[in-house]
Design an enzyme around this catalytic site. Structure first.
Site, PDB file in Angstrom:
ATOM      1  N   GLU A 100      41.547  42.716   5.072  1.00 25.31           N
ATOM      2  CA  GLU A 100      41.878  43.309   3.766  1.00 25.31           C
ATOM      3  C   GLU A 100      41.699  44.832   3.742  1.00 25.31           C
ATOM      4  OE1 GLU A 100      39.306  41.617   0.775  1.00 25.31           O
ATOM      5  OE2 GLU A 100      37.489  42.370   1.730  1.00 25.31           O
ATOM      6  N   GLY A 123      23.043  41.942   1.015  1.00 20.62           N
ATOM      7  CA  GLY A 123      23.645  42.766   2.052  1.00 20.62           C
ATOM      8  C   GLY A 123      23.269  44.223   1.856  1.00 20.62           C
ATOM      9  N   ARG A 138      26.187  40.917  -9.326  1.00 21.21           N
ATOM     10  CA  ARG A 138      26.301  42.231  -8.698  1.00 21.21           C
ATOM     11  C   ARG A 138      25.592  43.291  -9.549  1.00 21.21           C
ATOM     12  NH1 ARG A 138      29.514  41.912  -4.193  1.00 21.21           N
ATOM     13  NH2 ARG A 138      31.379  40.613  -4.257  1.00 21.21           N
ATOM     14  N   LYS A 185      60.094  32.364  17.816  1.00 24.24           N
ATOM     15  CA  LYS A 185      60.769  32.126  16.535  1.00 24.24           C
ATOM     16  C   LYS A 185      59.836  32.142  15.323  1.00 24.24           C
ATOM     17  CE  LYS A 185      64.153  29.378  18.955  1.00 24.24           C
ATOM     18  NZ  LYS A 185      64.947  28.187  19.038  1.00 24.24           N
ATOM     19  N   HIS A 186      58.674  32.603  15.508  1.00 20.91           N
ATOM     20  CA  HIS A 186      57.766  32.811  14.378  1.00 20.91           C
ATOM     21  C   HIS A 186      56.633  33.709  14.877  1.00 20.91           C
ATOM     22  CE1 HIS A 186      55.235  29.953  16.498  1.00 20.91           C
ATOM     23  NE2 HIS A 186      54.247  30.260  15.677  1.00 20.91           N
ATOM     24  N   ILE A 223      29.172  37.498   4.342  1.00 16.15           N
ATOM     25  CA  ILE A 223      30.240  36.987   5.205  1.00 16.15           C
ATOM     26  C   ILE A 223      30.879  38.133   5.975  1.00 16.15           C
ATOM     27  CG2 ILE A 223      30.768  34.970   3.771  1.00 16.15           C
ATOM     28  CD1 ILE A 223      33.364  36.526   2.912  1.00 16.15           C
ATOM     29  N   ASP A 224      30.782  39.359   5.432  1.00 17.36           N
ATOM     30  CA  ASP A 224      31.457  40.504   6.066  1.00 17.36           C
ATOM     31  C   ASP A 224      30.777  40.920   7.367  1.00 17.36           C
ATOM     32  OD1 ASP A 224      32.928  40.427   3.747  1.00 17.36           O
ATOM     33  OD2 ASP A 224      31.925  42.129   2.818  1.00 17.36           O
ATOM     34  N   GLY A 230      27.711  39.189  -3.834  1.00 14.64           N
ATOM     35  CA  GLY A 230      28.599  38.025  -3.813  1.00 14.64           C
ATOM     36  C   GLY A 230      27.922  36.850  -3.130  1.00 14.64           C
ATOM     37  N   VAL A 267      11.046  28.758   1.274  1.00 18.57           N
ATOM     38  CA  VAL A 267      10.155  27.862   0.520  1.00 18.57           C
ATOM     39  C   VAL A 267       9.327  26.995   1.483  1.00 18.57           C
ATOM     40  CG1 VAL A 267      10.157  25.848  -1.021  1.00 18.57           C
ATOM     41  CG2 VAL A 267      11.494  27.868  -1.623  1.00 18.57           C
TER      42      VAL A 267
HETATM   43  O1  F6P Z   1      31.404  41.270   0.394  1.00 15.01           O
HETATM   44  C1  F6P Z   1      31.892  39.984   0.375  1.00 15.01           C
HETATM   45  C2  F6P Z   1      33.283  39.929  -0.163  1.00 15.01           C
HETATM   46  O2  F6P Z   1      33.692  38.588  -0.141  1.00 15.01           O
HETATM   47  C3  F6P Z   1      34.303  40.840   0.516  1.00 15.01           C
HETATM   48  O3  F6P Z   1      34.728  40.342   1.743  1.00 15.01           O
HETATM   49  C4  F6P Z   1      35.358  40.913  -0.558  1.00 15.01           C
HETATM   50  O4  F6P Z   1      36.120  42.089  -0.453  1.00 15.01           O
HETATM   51  C5  F6P Z   1      34.557  40.929  -1.818  1.00 15.01           C
HETATM   52  O5  F6P Z   1      33.315  40.350  -1.522  1.00 15.01           O
HETATM   53  C6  F6P Z   1      35.199  40.177  -2.951  1.00 15.01           C
HETATM   54  O6  F6P Z   1      34.416  40.351  -4.071  1.00 15.01           O
HETATM   55  P1  F6P Z   1      34.552  39.474  -5.419  1.00 15.01           P
HETATM   56  O7  F6P Z   1      33.899  38.165  -5.186  1.00 15.01           O
HETATM   57  O8  F6P Z   1      33.817  40.264  -6.429  1.00 15.01           O
HETATM   58  O9  F6P Z   1      36.004  39.294  -5.660  1.00 15.01           O
END
Ligand code: F6P
Length: 459
Positions: free
Chosen positions: A262, A108, A77, A254-255, A131-132, A11, A24
């Site tokens: 995920e 990654g 991918r 109140k909130h 990013i993970d 990704g 580069v």
């Molecule tokens: O591995 C990076 C990531 O953004 C995860 O955090 C997420 O679950 C996944 O890729 C989402 O993948 P896609 O872009 O295929 O929806």
């Protein structure tokens, strides 16, 4: 080496172009040509081997802008399989015809697994991105904690992990942080702050789902947006204490703002969201729906009466809402921290290739004395005894399950990354570019259109 290639797999993340740029620039200093392979490993599977010369006359092409998100050479991918030696031989032949003597893969854990078949054919170095923040180790021998347990169904085993070492020092972490993570956290924390005001004004409970697969790093970093409750995959979500905590907070302010990673799991260890496999040798999954499932559980547990009695909302369904920050976390301009270290890691990957490092990874280390600094380690150091790389989980000591907040160790982890992570140019861009009147008159000009003109193929 006279010519190397670079590709971006998996990704996209915000700092890929910065890594390519760093590579580069360093290659120019060593008078090495760099070819960008189009759309990751799929360029190698294509008999025409689409590629772009990224530094003709040893100058970066103008399209290579380290401040731009995404990747100018495209990503996919698609990965290579070690089970097909004939295909790998063909790829090696293609690379030879292109005059490629070394390869940098920006990716990654999936990419590190996926580049294995090539490492016996030419020097290959991984420049990390995700990013993970799950490419790395909490401590050096962490992969040894994985073992295979026999089970029904293909492939006949599953991976299980021994209880992790509970105490460790932040300085022992291998690859402290990966480019892309800081920007994703910046987006998440800012998103939370914006969603908060709606929850606050309308007496609602907001559940904000952030990315990160099975690792809770993005959720942890989102704590900069001051959620009231943080839920991470490394700790099971226990409904009783959660409901109690929500009531305490809701009665007072109140909130409630809940951040939900995920990949969160329930009391039995089952993911709250659905898992769909992606085509990735690390067995990656795309997770969806954790926040929605949690919402349903809370609607049932809190019930309408709870909101009606307090005259705050007409039903539990009206009061509890979910938002996914989604791909906004992966897109757009990288913040200073990511730009700088991504570029340095790109440069480091070139140095490692020129030093004859085969099957290695450029890493970003941190210690109290030197702060962040570069290093390189063998790809095998990330692998378990069967040769497989597992995504790094956030160490469980980063989270305080009782308070449902980052622990002191978690806070200490974040501070070196985020103190000063945003540069003056980052705020300048907001001032000058977002409401640039020209944006209303000009249509978007995609880098893909420019790069397309530069794509070359094998004869
Ligand atoms: O591995 C990076 C990531 O953004 C995860 O955090 C997420 O679950 C996944 O890729 C989402 O993948 P896609 O872009 O295929 O929806």
């Amino acid at each position: 080496m006279k010519r190397i290639a670079i590709l971006t797999a998996g990704g996209d993340t915000p700092a890929l172009n910065a890594t390519i740029f760093g590579a580069v620039v360093r290659a120019n200093q060593h008078r090495v040509e760099v070819y960008g392979l189009i759309k990751g490993f799929s360029a190698l599977l294509n008999p025409r081997g689409p590629h772009v010369h990224l530094n003709p006359l040893l100058m970066p092409i103008p399209e290579l802008d380290p401040t731009m998100g995404g990747t100018l050479i495209g990503a996919s991918r698609t990965y290579l399989s070690g089970d097909d030696p004939a295909c790998i031989k063909e790829i090696a032949g293609r690379l030879e015809r292109l005059g490629i003597e070394g390869l940098i893969c920006i990716g990654g854990d999936g990419t590190l697994n996926g580049m294995v078949p090539l490492t016996e054919k030419l020097p290959t170095v991984l420049a990390p991105k995700t990013i993970d923040n799950d490419l790395g180790l909490n401590y050096r021998n962490e992969p040894d904690e994985w073992s295979r347990v026999l089970c029904q169904g293909a492939p006949g085993y599953r991976y299980e992990r021994m209880p992790a070492r509970t105490k460790f020092d932040l300085e022992q972490m291998v690859n402290y942080v990966t480019p892309g993570y800081a920007t994703a956290v910046f987006v998440s924390a800012s998103g939370l702050q914006r969603i908060r005001t709606t929850a606050e004004s309308h007496r609602r409970i907001a559940i904000v789902e952030v990315m990160g697969r099975h690792s809770g790093y993005i959720a942890l970093g989102a704590s900069y947006g001051q959620p009231d409750i943080l839920l991470v995959p490394e700790h099971r979500v226990c409904m009783d204490p959660l409901v109690e905590r929500i009531k305490e907070i809701y009665d007072l302010q109140k909130h409630v703002m809940i951040v939900c990673a995920e990949g969160v799991i329930d009391e039995k260890g089952e993911p709250l969201g659905a898992e769909n496999p992606t085509y990735d040798p690390a067995g990656q999954v795309v997770l969806s729906g954790a926040a929605e499932t949690l919402r349903e559980l809370l609607v049932r547990r809190l019930g309408d009466a709870y909101f009606l009695e307090r005259r705050r909302n007409e039903s539990a369904r009206a009061a509890i809402f979910t938002r996914k920050l989604g791909h906004t976390q992966r897109g757009g301009r990288p913040i200073l921290f990511d730009r700088n270290y991504a570029a340095e890691l790109g440069g480091q990957a070139v140095e490692m290739l020129l030093d004859g490092r085969y099957n290695a990874v450029a890493v970003l280390q941190w210690n109290r004395q030197r702060g962040f600094h570069l290093d390189g380690i063998a790809g095998n150091d990330f692998r378990d005894r069967y040769g497989v790389i597992h995504a790094r989980n956030m160490h469980s000591s980063f989270y305080d399950p009782e308070c449902m907040r980052p622990s002191r160790v978690g806070i200490d982890y974040l501070l070196p990354i985020f103190t000063g992570a945003i540069g003056a140019e980052d705020t300048g861009v907001q001032r000058h570019e977002v409401f640039d009147p020209g944006n209303l008159m000009r249509s978007y000009h995609s880098v893909n259109a420019d790069i397309h003109k530069r794509i070359r193929y094998l004869e």
